[in-house]
Design a protein around this motif. Sequence first.
Motif, PDB file in Angstrom:
ATOM      1  N   UNK A 195       7.410   0.318  -5.700  1.00 21.32           N
ATOM      2  CA  UNK A 195       7.415  -0.521  -6.582  1.00 21.32           C
ATOM      3  C   UNK A 195       5.898  -1.330  -6.483  1.00 21.32           C
ATOM      4  N   UNK A 196       5.919  -1.469  -5.321  1.00 18.76           N
ATOM      5  CA  UNK A 196       5.126  -3.187  -4.854  1.00 18.76           C
ATOM      6  C   UNK A 196       3.543  -2.441  -4.930  1.00 18.76           C
ATOM      7  N   UNK A 197       3.377  -1.355  -3.832  1.00 18.44           N
ATOM      8  CA  UNK A 197       2.886  -0.246  -4.069  1.00 18.44           C
ATOM      9  C   UNK A 197       1.497  -0.125  -5.760  1.00 18.44           C
ATOM     10  N   UNK A 198       2.250   0.423  -6.283  1.00 20.18           N
ATOM     11  CA  UNK A 198       2.102   0.612  -7.803  1.00 20.18           C
ATOM     12  C   UNK A 198       1.519  -0.401  -8.553  1.00 20.18           C
ATOM     13  N   UNK A 199       2.641  -1.715  -8.030  1.00 22.76           N
ATOM     14  CA  UNK A 199       1.455  -2.617  -9.233  1.00 22.76           C
ATOM     15  C   UNK A 199       0.174  -3.673  -8.347  1.00 22.76           C
ATOM     16  N   UNK A 200       0.588  -3.408  -6.911  1.00 16.82           N
ATOM     17  CA  UNK A 200      -1.208  -3.534  -6.389  1.00 16.82           C
ATOM     18  C   UNK A 200      -2.014  -2.689  -6.694  1.00 16.82           C
TER      19      UNK A 200
END
Length: 88
Positions: free
Chosen positions: A28-33
């Motif tokens: 999730x964090x990777x997708x947002x970043x």
Amino acid sequence: MANSAQARKRARQAVVARAHNGSLRSRLRTAIKAVQKAVVGGDKAAAQATFRTSMSTIDSIADKKIIHKNKAARHKSRLSAAIKAMTA
């Protein structure tokens, strides 16, 4: 320390679930970043393409109740607003 067989089993299961949930949260964090990086890069088309793929990731993680659906909606809304604020 777990005293019953049931509690020992639940403790074992919790370790596996925690690792799996952590990897999903990391995705999730990777997708947002990735979307944020595309927005900073200035290419609106690339940002929109990245946002489309990230949206499904965010939704699937919310469906699995790793994050609350409102938090997912908030992330998507803010990313969408950032893309809309970009000049073509």
